[in-house]
Write a protein that holds these residues in place. Sequence first.
Motif: not given
Length: 247
Positions: A134, A156-157, A159-160, A221, A224-225, A243-244
């Motif tokens: 990420v 808000t990140l 997308a991987p 995801r 990372t969360q 959220s992604f």
Amino acid sequence: MAASPTPDEPTSEYPAVHDRPDAPEPTPEPAPGPSGFARLLIFVGFVFALIVASCLGLRAINVLPTFDNPFAQETTDRSQPVLLQSMRDLQRYVAADGTFQVIVDLQENRDNIPDFLINRRTLFVGSGTVETYVDFSGLSGDALKIDEEKKTIELTLPAPQQSTAALDMERSYVVAEERGLFNRIGDAFRDDPGKQQQVYQLAQQRITEAARASELDERARENTQRMLESLFARLGYTTVTVSFASP
């Protein structure tokens, strides 16, 4: 006229034969022994063998020092110093990676020409790793929303993303290679590293495609969360929402 010999007198043609039982038997001559030079060689060989055996015995009990083999193989490294070409700061979190293996069967031939004349077929087993990360460098100002009173955070990140597969050359190897007659003759006069590089690139491409179809993005995801929730919980925040964006 000469007188004839009497029966008891021996003649010159027929010497007397002693038939007495008490007559001693003739003593046989001794067999010839080794010469002085041969005895010297035997003695030198015995002394040399004794010295070698003594040295081996003393070396076995670590009495004698260790001597290097004068004919030992020696490898000389004449590589040039490593040159740093670039440096950059990474602002991404590697959340997951996967190791894949692929079998590449690549064949090159010519139409209407027998394979025993022109043919090149390589069977290659490739093993590589793909990282899913990420990237935090592209976060905008509204990507992070903090409520200090309620101790909540909304993040808000992007997308991987997945990196290109990196081949592990210690686990990758050529199983078999077939070449036609003309290919063998050509390889004897020139070396074409591009052929081998083509096999590596194909294995790398296959592994990258397989990683995209796997569950690495979903694993990234989740990891990372959990990492962000643990990080902000230590800072005193009770609710962390991650959220992604859509890929």
